[in-house]
Design a protein around this motif. Structure first.
Motif, mmCIF file in Angstrom:
data_model
loop_
_atom_site.group_PDB
_atom_site.id
_atom_site.type_symbol
_atom_site.label_atom_id
_atom_site.label_comp_id
_atom_site.label_asym_id
_atom_site.label_seq_id
_atom_site.Cartn_x
_atom_site.Cartn_y
_atom_site.Cartn_z
ATOM 1 N N PHE A 10 0.869 -1.172 0.000
ATOM 2 C CA PHE A 10 0.000 0.000 0.000
ATOM 3 C C PHE A 10 0.909 1.225 0.000
ATOM 4 N N SER A 11 1.416 1.547 -1.193
ATOM 5 C CA SER A 11 2.458 2.566 -1.295
ATOM 6 C C SER A 11 1.947 3.971 -1.039
ATOM 7 N N THR A 12 0.667 4.211 -1.333
ATOM 8 C CA THR A 12 0.083 5.527 -1.046
ATOM 9 C C THR A 12 -1.293 5.361 -0.430
ATOM 10 N N LEU A 13 -1.463 5.920 0.744
ATOM 11 C CA LEU A 13 -2.777 6.063 1.386
ATOM 12 C C LEU A 13 -2.834 7.494 1.884
ATOM 13 N N GLY A 14 -3.239 8.392 1.008
ATOM 14 C CA GLY A 14 -3.158 9.807 1.318
ATOM 15 C C GLY A 14 -4.451 10.551 1.118
ATOM 16 N N LEU A 15 -4.370 11.852 1.352
ATOM 17 C CA LEU A 15 -5.503 12.755 1.178
ATOM 18 C C LEU A 15 -5.062 13.947 0.345
ATOM 19 N N SER A 16 -5.901 14.350 -0.596
ATOM 20 C CA SER A 16 -5.607 15.541 -1.385
ATOM 21 C C SER A 16 -5.951 16.782 -0.579
ATOM 22 N N ASP A 17 -5.605 17.947 -1.116
ATOM 23 C CA ASP A 17 -5.922 19.208 -0.439
ATOM 24 C C ASP A 17 -7.420 19.413 -0.281
ATOM 25 N N THR A 18 -8.187 18.781 -1.164
ATOM 26 C CA THR A 18 -9.650 18.921 -1.086
ATOM 27 C C THR A 18 -10.299 17.809 -0.274
ATOM 28 N N GLY A 19 -9.478 16.926 0.308
ATOM 29 C CA GLY A 19 -10.024 15.879 1.167
ATOM 30 C C GLY A 19 -10.335 14.570 0.468
ATOM 31 N N LYS A 20 -10.027 14.469 -0.822
ATOM 32 C CA LYS A 20 -10.274 13.216 -1.529
ATOM 33 C C LYS A 20 -9.191 12.204 -1.168
ATOM 34 N N ARG A 21 -9.598 10.966 -1.052
ATOM 35 C CA ARG A 21 -8.655 9.910 -0.711
ATOM 36 C C ARG A 21 -7.874 9.483 -1.957
ATOM 37 N N ILE A 22 -6.565 9.345 -1.796
ATOM 38 C CA ILE A 22 -5.687 8.929 -2.888
ATOM 39 C C ILE A 22 -5.035 7.618 -2.467
ATOM 40 N N THR A 23 -5.255 6.576 -3.270
ATOM 41 C CA THR A 23 -4.763 5.242 -2.937
ATOM 42 C C THR A 23 -3.975 4.672 -4.104
ATOM 43 N N VAL A 24 -2.779 4.157 -3.806
ATOM 44 C CA VAL A 24 -1.986 3.428 -4.796
ATOM 45 C C VAL A 24 -1.596 2.094 -4.176
ATOM 46 N N VAL A 25 -1.979 1.005 -4.840
ATOM 47 C CA VAL A 25 -1.659 -0.349 -4.388
ATOM 48 C C VAL A 25 -0.797 -1.020 -5.448
ATOM 49 N N ASP A 26 0.309 -1.638 -5.013
ATOM 50 C CA ASP A 26 1.201 -2.352 -5.922
ATOM 51 C C ASP A 26 1.063 -3.851 -5.684
ATOM 52 N N LEU A 27 0.671 -4.571 -6.737
ATOM 53 C CA LEU A 27 0.641 -6.030 -6.684
ATOM 54 C C LEU A 27 2.019 -6.521 -7.114
ATOM 55 N N ALA A 28 2.839 -6.927 -6.129
ATOM 56 C CA ALA A 28 4.209 -7.340 -6.426
ATOM 57 C C ALA A 28 4.251 -8.716 -7.078
ATOM 58 N N GLY A 29 3.287 -9.548 -6.757
ATOM 59 C CA GLY A 29 3.214 -10.876 -7.343
ATOM 60 C C GLY A 29 2.030 -11.627 -6.798
ATOM 61 N N GLY A 30 1.484 -12.533 -7.602
ATOM 62 C CA GLY A 30 0.334 -13.308 -7.167
ATOM 63 C C GLY A 30 -0.946 -12.864 -7.836
ATOM 64 N N ARG A 31 -2.051 -13.019 -7.123
ATOM 65 C CA ARG A 31 -3.366 -12.783 -7.711
ATOM 66 C C ARG A 31 -4.268 -12.103 -6.708
ATOM 67 N N ALA A 32 -5.059 -11.139 -7.193
ATOM 68 C CA ALA A 32 -5.922 -10.375 -6.304
ATOM 69 C C ALA A 32 -7.203 -9.973 -7.023
ATOM 70 N N TYR A 33 -8.203 -9.613 -6.219
ATOM 71 C CA TYR A 33 -9.489 -9.109 -6.708
ATOM 72 C C TYR A 33 -9.714 -7.729 -6.104
ATOM 73 N N LEU A 34 -10.190 -6.817 -6.910
ATOM 74 C CA LEU A 34 -10.542 -5.487 -6.413
ATOM 75 C C LEU A 34 -11.981 -5.190 -6.774
ATOM 76 N N ASN A 35 -12.770 -4.843 -5.758
ATOM 77 C CA ASN A 35 -14.130 -4.349 -5.980
ATOM 78 C C ASN A 35 -14.135 -2.891 -5.549
ATOM 79 N N TRP A 36 -13.909 -2.005 -6.528
ATOM 80 C CA TRP A 36 -13.787 -0.574 -6.267
ATOM 81 C C TRP A 36 -15.143 0.084 -6.501
ATOM 82 N N LEU A 37 -15.695 0.708 -5.458
ATOM 83 C CA LEU A 37 -17.043 1.269 -5.533
ATOM 84 C C LEU A 37 -17.081 2.624 -6.216
ATOM 85 N N GLY A 38 -15.948 3.310 -6.295
ATOM 86 C CA GLY A 38 -15.872 4.563 -7.046
ATOM 87 C C GLY A 38 -16.709 5.686 -6.483
#
Length: 434
Positions: free
Chosen positions: A94-122
């Protein structure tokens, strides 16, 4: 005790409050939830102590790395209810779990290896970026994907909406219900496929999403993480003079909410309390616990925008009660009661549940109506739950929780480094307004 008509009102109020919760101590700080752990899962909290065994309800902060072993899988739940699920032999950061100046959440996830599922509600215009191999996807709308990465190949499948994948070979459009694969030996050349094979963990992913959808909404509009577990494992009661309180099923006389858990240390934040109970997230970071004679311990949502981790209760406690105190002079994980880094091969399926267990050991979604069994246990002191398979146990080749299943050749193989020292953090061990 349980009053269904309260559920919608309480969850709606809770959702509104959660949307206004402030960040924690650091300006970029957010706290994401490790919402489910099965088998061997390890965590590196960026504290310099390396990997240690992970357990449910540990916070995920910026810089955290998580990896699963052959029998391990885990779920991470974000603040808006979006979820990331990782299968055996998978590593994510979880390389980035931050907040913008306007309060929006900023997330960057790195999959280094393997398999994953993401259900992003947007929701709410938040930004989410997933990186895998040398590719990345920036989500501008709701999405549901399966992604896999190894040293030689990568692939991504879209179950919902069209996406754009950016990599060395350019930008590739991924349409709904299609797959794009990338050849690592050929500058990640992209190939679009009209069809894709079912994966052993598709069923686990599907059932997990259905669980969250059913119990978090529950005839209301809830946006808060952890609300699905509150709905499944307990219910609300309106008590004169105390307001609306939530209580877990199978609480029983003598139970208190701080009996089982662990203190875990995080850099820059100190010790944080991680409850051992499967529902134990929101009641330990928002609102307060209180003891009511004749009712027992209950959790009261509220407290304005106060977002605090640790041991929090208001009013007088039952005679003889002593709350756990955050450790001093160490950074090791400190277990209280039956909590902490306990690695189980498989969860209980059926068996006798006693009052006082408060849901400990009951896999999420494994029994359809815990309220009914809670009523029986309140009368007799215990109740036998029917044998029930946890999520994904019947999916092909998966073998259920605690079984690694089989990934296609080339995927899901990460290193086997040893477990590092125990240790983690959390802010504030004191209780409020005692």
């Amino acid at each position: 005790m349980y009053k269904p008509r309260l559920q919608g009102m309480v969850f709606t109020a809770l959702a509104c409050a959660l949307l206004t919760l402030p960040a924690t101590a650091d300006s970029q700080a957010r706290i994401v939830r490790l919402s489910d752990v099965q088998g061997t899962v390890q965590i590196d909290k960026n504290s310099g102590l390396g990997f240690e065994n992970a357990f449910a309800n540990l916070p995920i902060t910026q810089g955290t790395q998580l990896r699963t072993r052959e029998n391990g899988r885990a779920e991470i739940e974000f603040e808006d209810g979006s979820t990331l699920r990782v299968t055996p032999n998978t590593s994510v950061e979880f390389s980035t779990l931050g907040l913008s100046d306007t309060g929006k959440r900023i997330t960057v996830v790195d999959l280094a290896g393997g398999r994953a599922y993401l259900n992003w509600l947007g929701k709410s215009g938040d930004e989410f970026t997933l990186k895998f191999s040398r590719e990345k996807v920036e989500f501008g709308q709701a999405a549901h994907i399966r992604v896999a990465s190894s040293s030689s190949m990568a692939e991504i499948v879209s179950f919902k909406n069209d996406l754009e994948v950016v990599g060395p070979s350019g930008t590739v459009k991924l349409e709904k219900h299609k797959m794009v694969s990338f050849d690592g030996s050929n500058d990640d050349k992209a190939t679009v496929a009209k069809n894709f094979d079912q994966d052993p963990y598709d069923e686990w992913d599907r059932q997990s999403i259905e669980y969250h959808d059913q119990y978090s909404k529950n005839d209301s509009t809830s946006n808060g993480y952890g609300s699905s577990d509150l709905s499944y494992y307990g219910g609300y009661t309106s008590l004169a003079g105390y307001g609306t309180l939530w209580q877990p099923y199978f609480a029983g006389a003598g139970w208190n909410p701080f009996m089982d858990g662990a203190w875990s240390w995080y850099p820059g934040m100190g010790y944080m309390w991680a409850s051992a109970y499967p529902w134990g997230w929101m009641p330990y970071y928002y609102g307060n616990w209180m003891f009511v004679p004749g009712y027992g311990w209950g959790w009261q949502p509220g407290g304005g925008n106060t977002w605090h981790g640790g041991i929090h209760y208001v009013g007088a406690a039952v005679a003889g009660f002593q709350a756990p105190v955050a450790p001093k002079g160490t950074v090791n994980t400190v277990v209280v009661g039956r909590g902490g880094a306990v690695v189980a091969n498989a969860p209980a399926m059926g068996g006798v549940v006693k009052n006082g267990s408060a849901g400990l050991g009951i896999p999420r979604g494994s029994v359809g109506n815990l309220r009914h069994f809670n009523t029986q246990a309140a009368k007799t002191g215990s109740v036998e739950l029917p044998a029930a398979a946890p999520f994904g146990a019947s999916s092909w080749r998966a073998g259920g929780y605690g079984s690694g299943g089989a990934h296609p050749v080339g995927f899901g193989q990460v290193g086997n480094a040893g477990v590092g020292s125990s240790g983690h953090s959390s802010g504030g061990g004191g209780h409020s307004a005692h």
